[in-house]
Scaffold this active site. Structure first.
Site, PDB file in Angstrom:
ATOM      1  N   GLU A   1      30.586  35.422  44.524  1.00  0.00           N
ATOM      2  CA  GLU A   1      31.453  36.343  44.975  1.00  0.00           C
ATOM      3  C   GLU A   1      32.537  36.050  45.906  1.00  0.00           C
ATOM      4  OE1 GLU A   1      33.840  39.324  44.652  1.00  0.00           O
ATOM      5  OE2 GLU A   1      31.945  39.693  43.676  1.00  0.00           O
TER       6      GLU A   1
ATOM      7  N   GLU B   1      40.873  34.209  44.056  1.00  0.00           N
ATOM      8  CA  GLU B   1      41.773  35.288  43.839  1.00  0.00           C
ATOM      9  C   GLU B   1      42.845  35.004  44.811  1.00  0.00           C
ATOM     10  OE1 GLU B   1      39.811  39.097  43.955  1.00  0.00           O
ATOM     11  OE2 GLU B   1      39.105  38.931  41.858  1.00  0.00           O
TER      12      GLU B   1
END
Length: 120
Positions: free
Chosen positions: A65, A72
């Site tokens: 994550e 991102e």
């Protein structure tokens, strides 16, 4: 001198963890899930080997994550406009998190189901 560099590097790493916890909702969800799994593990009295698998699974999901969140942010910084290649890169990183989470879930099933059944 070496200890000071290590200390500075550690503080930067810690700041990165603090930032992802503060800013990333999915990371927060993974942390809450990990906490619930840990609580359940203590309640069920998991063995040392079971704890090893649980800790590894939690670690891999949280690492995945963090890497996904980093990718991102990099893509948003490099390519703020919607672009097919940027979307593809983000989707691939998110897919890695999904694989890690599904694997962790399966590990959890293998560990928790027999322990829950043993209670009855």
């Amino acid at each position: 001198m070496k200890n000071k560099k290590w200390s500075i590097g550690f503080s930067y790493a810690w700041e990165g963890i603090v930032q992802v916890v503060k800013l990333e909702r999915n990371f927060q969800i993974h942390l809450i899930t990990a906490l619930l799994v840990i609580i359940a593990g203590f309640i069920l009295g998991l063995s040392r080997m079971e704890w090893i698998f649980i800790v590894i699974a939690i670690g891999i999901v949280l690492i995945a994550e963090m890497i996904n969140s980093t990718i991102e942010r990099i893509m948003d910084y490099i390519k703020p406009d919607i672009h097919p290649a940027a979307k593809q890169i983000k989707d691939m990183a998110a897919g890695g998190v999904l694989i890690a989470a599904v694997a962790a879930f399966i590990i959890g099933l293998f560990i928790f189901i027999p322990n829950i059944i043993a209670l009855f």
